[in-house]
Design an enzyme around this catalytic site. Sequence first.
Site: not given
Length: 387
Positions: A182, A281
């Site tokens: 991240k 997703k």
Amino acid sequence: MSGESSRSRRSSGRSATAPSDFITGVELRRLRMPLVMPWRWPGGTLTEREVIVLRVVGDGCEGWGECSALPAPTYSPEWVDGAWYILRHYLVPMVLDRPLDATTVARSLAAIQGHQMAKCAIELAVLDAELRAAGVSLAWRLGATERRITAGVAIGLTDTIADLLDQLGYLVGLGYRRAKLKIHPGWDVEPVLAARAHFPRLLLQVDANGSYRLADADRLCALDEANLLCLEQPLAADDLLGHAAWAGKMRTPICLDESIISGASAASAIALGACGVVNIKPSRVGGYLEAVRIHDLCASRGVPVWCGGMLETGIGRHANVALAALPNFSLPGDVAASSRLYREDITEPVVVDPEGTIAVPDGPGIGARLRMDVLHDATVERLWLGA
Ligand code: MG
């Protein structure tokens, strides 16, 4: 299922099982599951996973689904309390007494705008129920071609570069060959280049969760030196033109996550040159069947895809492994072992072997048995809707 029969069944996947039942009831469960370590990302910090799972019941069959909305609407507009409300008062009543047939779920729920994660939970549960009844696996149903997938792990924000390198070293030692870091403003080029210097052969990519502005693109071109698989979602979800402009500045491929909410949005993003890679997703696009359609679209455009993660329990995690076994999932995704997040999962765990791979489940439905004792202990609210 094993050997020749498994291969032959998979080669004929995608055909729907015949609807033979009706949905007579749906059980909603709100769970609280402690995480083995806090999850820090640009949207905040989680120490436990509050999540909704649901059970769809027909006459003599049942299946499980998971709504991957987070406790707060920090990733997308959906969140746990909102999903509970929309499932209870809108979505579940729209499928009760309707055919237990996954191909009709999206149409049945189309009058409700958005709420893809809640819709995905219902569709997955219906898929699981009908596939368990038919004795075939979700992987086969979706068109999987692989028997094992390469695992991938996402690493949240850390306090120091030393902490980041420690975590990476631990995970590489467990067998992981691909990691996602991240990043956000103030935590990007330096930690990523340090990670690359310490792990020169590791497959590496980064995810910004929309935390940058286009003016940051020139500075972040320094990430090209890290030889990344992709830079994920540097800009806001609705900024496709901004992503296209960013892609023109950087050698590293741009991947989109939050921007892809449907097949139509994927087609637009690709046509505009806003991405060279797509993170699929299933929960973000309303279900596994739409995910397969996006997979096929991307394959037809020569765009590789990978499967993203939402801190899923074993229900969504096993389903994601099945999806990630489709042929255009040519990049490892955020599909890691259950133990990465949970000391005890509500299903048999997803396991990563020392070579960094995961077996594609080939049992009926999602291919995993629910651990009712763990599910019971994790349940903080339960609601039955139906007869
Ligand atoms: Mg992402």
